[in-house]
Design an enzyme around this catalytic site. Structure first.
Site, PDB file in Angstrom:
ATOM      1  CB  THR A   1      -0.918   0.057   1.247  1.00 41.59           C
ATOM      2  OG1 THR A   1      -0.077   0.062   2.404  1.00 41.59           O
ATOM      3  CG2 THR A   1      -1.875  -1.117   1.318  1.00 41.59           C
TER       4      THR A   1
ATOM      5  CD  GLN B   1       7.487   7.210  -2.926  1.00 39.69           C
ATOM      6  OE1 GLN B   1       7.302   8.387  -3.163  1.00 39.69           O
ATOM      7  NE2 GLN B   1       8.616   6.769  -2.401  1.00 39.69           N
TER       8      GLN B   1
ATOM      9  CB  SER C   1      16.937   3.440   5.091  1.00 35.86           C
ATOM     10  OG  SER C   1      16.961   4.829   5.261  1.00 35.86           O
TER      11      SER C   1
ATOM     12  CD  GLU D   1      17.208   9.062   8.128  1.00 38.00           C
ATOM     13  OE1 GLU D   1      17.158   9.191   9.352  1.00 38.00           O
ATOM     14  OE2 GLU D   1      17.553   9.979   7.363  1.00 38.00           O
TER      15      GLU D   1
ATOM     16  CE1 TYR E   1      12.356   3.605   8.492  1.00 32.58           C
ATOM     17  CE2 TYR E   1      14.341   4.914   8.148  1.00 32.58           C
ATOM     18  CZ  TYR E   1      13.349   4.085   7.660  1.00 32.58           C
ATOM     19  OH  TYR E   1      13.366   3.724   6.327  1.00 32.58           O
TER      20      TYR E   1
ATOM     21  N   GLY F   1       3.908   9.835   0.782  1.00 30.40           N
ATOM     22  CA  GLY F   1       3.035  10.163   1.913  1.00 30.40           C
ATOM     23  C   GLY F   1       3.164  11.647   2.271  1.00 30.40           C
TER      24      GLY F   1
ATOM     25  N   PRO G   1      14.860  15.253  17.548  1.00 30.69           N
ATOM     26  CG  PRO G   1      13.895  13.734  19.031  1.00 30.69           C
ATOM     27  CD  PRO G   1      13.782  14.259  17.639  1.00 30.69           C
ATOM     28  CB  ALA G   2      19.456  12.892  16.939  1.00 29.59           C
TER      29      ALA G   2
HETATM   30  P1  NDP Z   1       5.607   3.955   2.944  1.00 32.19           P
HETATM   31  O1  NDP Z   1       5.585   4.580   4.283  1.00 32.19           O
HETATM   32  O2  NDP Z   1       4.923   4.630   1.802  1.00 32.19           O
HETATM   33  O3  NDP Z   1       4.992   2.481   3.059  1.00 32.19           O
HETATM   34  C1  NDP Z   1       5.234   1.665   4.163  1.00 32.19           C
HETATM   35  C2  NDP Z   1       4.446   0.387   3.995  1.00 32.19           C
HETATM   36  O4  NDP Z   1       4.683  -0.455   5.131  1.00 32.19           O
HETATM   37  C3  NDP Z   1       2.932   0.593   3.902  1.00 32.19           C
HETATM   38  O5  NDP Z   1       2.432  -0.239   2.893  1.00 32.19           O
HETATM   39  C4  NDP Z   1       2.448   0.118   5.265  1.00 32.19           C
HETATM   40  O6  NDP Z   1       1.149  -0.399   5.244  1.00 32.19           O
HETATM   41  C5  NDP Z   1       3.440  -1.019   5.519  1.00 32.19           C
HETATM   42  N1  NDP Z   1       3.444  -1.444   6.917  1.00 32.19           N
HETATM   43  C6  NDP Z   1       3.517  -0.667   8.026  1.00 32.19           C
HETATM   44  N2  NDP Z   1       3.441  -1.426   9.138  1.00 32.19           N
HETATM   45  C7  NDP Z   1       3.320  -2.720   8.718  1.00 32.19           C
HETATM   46  C8  NDP Z   1       3.185  -3.954   9.394  1.00 32.19           C
HETATM   47  N3  NDP Z   1       3.147  -4.027  10.724  1.00 32.19           N
HETATM   48  N4  NDP Z   1       3.077  -5.085   8.645  1.00 32.19           N
HETATM   49  C9  NDP Z   1       3.087  -5.023   7.295  1.00 32.19           C
HETATM   50  N5  NDP Z   1       3.218  -3.876   6.600  1.00 32.19           N
HETATM   51  C10 NDP Z   1       3.319  -2.730   7.294  1.00 32.19           C
HETATM   52  O7  NDP Z   1       7.129   3.671   2.591  1.00 32.19           O
HETATM   53  P2  NDP Z   1       7.897   3.726   1.172  1.00 32.19           P
HETATM   54  O8  NDP Z   1       7.079   3.039   0.156  1.00 32.19           O
HETATM   55  O9  NDP Z   1       8.390   5.101   0.948  1.00 32.19           O
HETATM   56  O10 NDP Z   1       9.192   2.853   1.515  1.00 32.19           O
HETATM   57  C11 NDP Z   1       9.218   1.447   1.334  1.00 32.19           C
HETATM   58  C12 NDP Z   1      10.305   0.852   2.204  1.00 32.19           C
HETATM   59  O11 NDP Z   1      11.559   1.398   1.876  1.00 32.19           O
HETATM   60  C13 NDP Z   1      10.145   1.097   3.702  1.00 32.19           C
HETATM   61  O12 NDP Z   1      10.656  -0.040   4.380  1.00 32.19           O
HETATM   62  C14 NDP Z   1      11.031   2.289   3.984  1.00 32.19           C
HETATM   63  O13 NDP Z   1      11.470   2.300   5.321  1.00 32.19           O
HETATM   64  C15 NDP Z   1      12.158   2.007   3.007  1.00 32.19           C
HETATM   65  N6  NDP Z   1      12.884   3.150   2.501  1.00 32.19           N
HETATM   66  C16 NDP Z   1      12.207   4.179   1.908  1.00 32.19           C
HETATM   67  C17 NDP Z   1      12.893   5.223   1.355  1.00 32.19           C
HETATM   68  C18 NDP Z   1      12.193   6.368   0.714  1.00 32.19           C
HETATM   69  O14 NDP Z   1      12.835   7.411   0.504  1.00 32.19           O
HETATM   70  N7  NDP Z   1      10.933   6.228   0.345  1.00 32.19           N
HETATM   71  C19 NDP Z   1      14.375   5.256   1.380  1.00 32.19           C
HETATM   72  C20 NDP Z   1      14.986   4.104   2.007  1.00 32.19           C
HETATM   73  C21 NDP Z   1      14.250   3.094   2.529  1.00 32.19           C
HETATM   74  P3  NDP Z   1      -0.160   0.433   5.756  1.00 32.19           P
HETATM   75  O15 NDP Z   1      -0.710   1.106   4.545  1.00 32.19           O
HETATM   76  O16 NDP Z   1      -1.049  -0.642   6.269  1.00 32.19           O
HETATM   77  O17 NDP Z   1       0.309   1.399   6.817  1.00 32.19           O
HETATM   78  P1  GDR Z   2      13.709  11.351   6.028  1.00 31.96           P
HETATM   79  O1  GDR Z   2      12.522  12.086   5.247  1.00 31.96           O
HETATM   80  O2  GDR Z   2      13.654  11.611   7.479  1.00 31.96           O
HETATM   81  O3  GDR Z   2      14.976  11.713   5.312  1.00 31.96           O
HETATM   82  O4  GDR Z   2      13.333   9.818   5.800  1.00 31.96           O
HETATM   83  P2  GDR Z   2      11.616  13.348   5.582  1.00 31.96           P
HETATM   84  O5  GDR Z   2      11.081  13.781   4.264  1.00 31.96           O
HETATM   85  O6  GDR Z   2      10.647  13.085   6.674  1.00 31.96           O
HETATM   86  O7  GDR Z   2      12.681  14.423   6.148  1.00 31.96           O
HETATM   87  C1  GDR Z   2      13.750  14.919   5.358  1.00 31.96           C
HETATM   88  C2  GDR Z   2      14.399  16.095   6.043  1.00 31.96           C
HETATM   89  O8  GDR Z   2      13.504  17.209   6.041  1.00 31.96           O
HETATM   90  C3  GDR Z   2      13.580  17.849   7.316  1.00 31.96           C
HETATM   91  N1  GDR Z   2      12.350  18.609   7.544  1.00 31.96           N
HETATM   92  C4  GDR Z   2      11.116  18.096   7.618  1.00 31.96           C
HETATM   93  N2  GDR Z   2      10.676  16.828   7.474  1.00 31.96           N
HETATM   94  C5  GDR Z   2       9.334  16.603   7.571  1.00 31.96           C
HETATM   95  N3  GDR Z   2       8.868  15.357   7.394  1.00 31.96           N
HETATM   96  N4  GDR Z   2       8.449  17.625   7.828  1.00 31.96           N
HETATM   97  C6  GDR Z   2       8.865  18.921   7.996  1.00 31.96           C
HETATM   98  O9  GDR Z   2       8.062  19.814   8.224  1.00 31.96           O
HETATM   99  C7  GDR Z   2      10.258  19.173   7.878  1.00 31.96           C
HETATM  100  N5  GDR Z   2      11.015  20.299   7.951  1.00 31.96           N
HETATM  101  C8  GDR Z   2      12.277  19.943   7.758  1.00 31.96           C
HETATM  102  C9  GDR Z   2      13.790  16.694   8.280  1.00 31.96           C
HETATM  103  O10 GDR Z   2      14.264  17.179   9.541  1.00 31.96           O
HETATM  104  C10 GDR Z   2      14.810  15.873   7.501  1.00 31.96           C
HETATM  105  O11 GDR Z   2      16.088  16.379   7.687  1.00 31.96           O
HETATM  106  C11 GDR Z   2      12.863   9.347   4.539  1.00 31.96           C
HETATM  107  C12 GDR Z   2      11.881   8.176   4.824  1.00 31.96           C
HETATM  108  O12 GDR Z   2      11.283   7.796   3.623  1.00 31.96           O
HETATM  109  C13 GDR Z   2      12.628   6.997   5.418  1.00 31.96           C
HETATM  110  O13 GDR Z   2      11.737   5.884   5.523  1.00 31.96           O
HETATM  111  C14 GDR Z   2      13.799   6.655   4.471  1.00 31.96           C
HETATM  112  O14 GDR Z   2      14.520   5.563   4.999  1.00 31.96           O
HETATM  113  C15 GDR Z   2      14.708   7.864   4.305  1.00 31.96           C
HETATM  114  O15 GDR Z   2      13.946   8.915   3.747  1.00 31.96           O
HETATM  115  C16 GDR Z   2      15.869   7.573   3.352  1.00 31.96           C
END
Ligand code: NDP
Ligand code: GDR
Length: 326
Positions: free
Chosen positions: A10, A12, A127, A129, A151, A187, A282-283
């Site tokens: 579900t 991205q 990731s 991260e 995370y 999201g 926090p960090a």
């Molecule tokens: P999303 O937050 O869009 O999607 C996360 C998914 O995990 C959703 O489908 C959610 O389902 C599911 N999920 C959450 N909790 C559970 C659970 N308990 N059991 C089964 N499924 C669950 O993330 P992205 O698509 O952006 O990212 C995909 C993966 O890649 C993640 O693991 C993320 O941490 C990792 N990642 C993402 C990056 C990015 O920039 N997008 C970069 C590096 C890593 P539900 O709809 O039910 O909440």
């Molecule tokens: P990140 O993504 O923490 O890198 O994790 P996010 O887009 O949440 O934050 C990126 C940076 O933007 C700064 N920031 C803010 N962030 C959010 N969300 N909202 C705000 O208002 C805001 N203002 C400034 C944050 O402090 C941060 O530095 C994403 C997720 O998809 C993870 O699951 C994935 O692993 C990593 O990218 C790679």
């Protein structure tokens, strides 16, 4: 016809990966959680050919059932609690899903495979991260990990557990260390989408201001559609391995905001933007930039969408959606 099972269907990446695999002729299955998941309708609309199985990463038996029902050749573990800021407020849930959930799925796949542990290929969504307080720039596969959030710590656990199952049991288990990747399907809690949606709403006179956290952090942002292609390429290799996937370009959050406003013709963006400590972490992970040379050389992978184009794509999609009343 190869068969794939995707957790996080579900999300991205789950949606883009499902589209990619269906286009390649795969039989695609997804794990969906909850008794009435509000995103089920989205999956059924965008990728109606995906077969859904009820399951949760915290529930080993549900994962074993999904494997038995789908009989996959490839398993992509994209499910996670993925919002970094939320992970401080819910550290135990994050650990249960994003760390232990990986172990559950690895164990389910190992048991499912029986005498032939490499008969199912496994992808773990690691990731950037994990690099956290970066020890080397740019970050590559060998860079020391120093996570800065619950995370990040959970992802490090999943990453090393994936390597451990590869080394202990001979599983074909690969990790993609993916840097931030975005799209119109991102999201709304993540910064790129928060900005693109607010800029679109401000342009259309539907919102007055954009409230932000830290504007100085730097990220290496790519397009999600490119990054799911890298996941698939990893599982086609004869040997499992780990790969950094990144563009090699880094930009501040402030640049993101400026470019997004400029795209709709607003140059005095500071008028609309206010900072609030509520959005500070926090960090912080101050600066990420990845070196994807290994992926380029071994997988033949290249990003196709650059930063400005990505921002424009997201802002345009939000303008269109708001105009259509979505
Ligand atoms: P999303 O937050 O869009 O999607 C996360 C998914 O995990 C959703 O489908 C959610 O389902 C599911 N999920 C959450 N909790 C559970 C659970 N308990 N059991 C089964 N499924 C669950 O993330 P992205 O698509 O952006 O990212 C995909 C993966 O890649 C993640 O693991 C993320 O941490 C990792 N990642 C993402 C990056 C990015 O920039 N997008 C970069 C590096 C890593 P539900 O709809 O039910 O909440
Ligand atoms: P990140 O993504 O923490 O890198 O994790 P996010 O887009 O949440 O934050 C990126 C940076 O933007 C700064 N920031 C803010 N962030 C959010 N969300 N909202 C705000 O208002 C805001 N203002 C400034 C944050 O402090 C941060 O530095 C994403 C997720 O998809 C993870 O699951 C994935 O692993 C990593 O990218 C790679």
């Amino acid at each position: 016809m190869p068969t794939a099972l995707i957790t996080g269907i579900t999300g991205q990446d789950g949606l883009y990966l499902a589209e990619l695999l269906l286009a390649k002729g795969y039989d695609v299955h997804g794990v969906i959680r909850g008794q009435n998941n509000p995103r089920r309708e989205l999956v059924e609309r965008l990728v109606p050919d995906v077969r859904l199985h009820n399951g949760d990463l915290t529930d080993l038996s549900s994962l074993m059932r999904a494997l038995r029902e789908s009989q996959p050749d490839e398993v992509y573990n994209l499910g996670a609690v993925s919002f970094v800021a939320y992970s401080w407020e819910n550290a135990f849930v994050t650990s249960d899903v994003t760390a232990i959930g990986v172990l559950n799925l690895l164990e389910a796949v190992r048991l499912h495979c029986g005498d032939d542990p490499s008969s199912v290929r496994f992808y773990q969504a690691s990731s950037s991260e994990m690099f956290g307080k970066v020890q080397e720039t740019p970050q590559r596969e060998s860079t020391l990990l120093w996570p800065r959030s619950p995370y990040g710590v959970s992802k490090v656990y999943g990453h090393y557990m994936t390597i451990n199952y590869r080394e202990s049991y001979g599983m074909h288990a690969s990790s993609g260390i993916l840097f931030n990747h975005e799209s119109p399907r991102r999201g709304e809690e993540f910064v790129t989408r928060k900005v693109s949606k607010a800029v679109a709403a401000i342009k259309l006179g539907m919102q007055d201001e954009l409230v932000m956290g830290n504007l100085d952090a730097r990220r290496d942002w790519g397009f999600a559609g490119d990054y799911v292609d890298a996941m698939w390429r990893m599982l086609q290799q004869p040997e499992a391995d780990d790969y950094v996937i990144a563009t090699g370009e880094t930009h501040t959050i402030e640049e993101l905001v400026r470019v997004a406003f400029a795209h709709v013709g607003i140059d005095d963006w500071k008028r609309y933007v206010r900072q609030d400590p509520a959005f500070m972490r926090p960090a912080e992970v101050d600066e990420l930039i990845g070196d994807a040379s290994k992926a380029r050389e071994v997988l033949g992978w290249e990003p196709t969408v650059r930063f400005e184009e990505l921002v424009a794509m997201m802002v345009d999609a939000d303008v269109a959606a708001l105009k259509a009343g979505w």
